[in-house]
Design a protein around this motif. Sequence first.
Motif: not given
Length: 192
Positions: A94, A152, A154, A174, A177, A180, A182
């Motif tokens: 993030m 952030e 999900a 967007t 990671d 997922e 985010w």
Amino acid sequence: MNTDILSAITFEAASTTEHFEQIIALQNQNLYKSLSSHQQEQQGFVFAEHTLDLLQTMATQIPQVIALHQGKVIGYNLAMTAAMETELPSLEPMFREFHKAEYKGRVLTDYQFFVGGQVCVDKDFRGLGLLSKLYNASAGLVGSAYELCVTEIAVRNTKSLAIHQKMGFEVVSTHNDGLEDWNVVAWDIRNR
């Protein structure tokens, strides 16, 4: 909306070991791995797991706002400064995205920002607008030292994204990671 309940809820910076222990208990009840996919879809969920030591460290740098009802933590908004970029390994992707994502033509890291969220409200107190009140309490406590609140969410946590957008957060990028997808969101706290 039950005004009796709302009038009995107070907001303050977490300051005692009991506050931090109650935050962790509420977090554990709402962790994605503690909820079925149906519950996640209907109620939202949280990802990061914090320790008592980490919460207390975070509180020395920036207020960790809690909502209290009859002395019990029923909601919280955890916050981090950019200086805490490496404190929680699960959040490092993030923070890397913050160096690339742009808000109004500037990279997020060009702003004075704090990371808002993880934000969570006890299931028995949802629907009272507490998420907005928690974020606004955080913004009020940090004052003019910051321009933006960023976090952030999900992509699959559509409930949380809708609530954040309703209070003024904007999706600025967007990313994935490795586990997922985010949405990075920003809220200009100067315009609240």
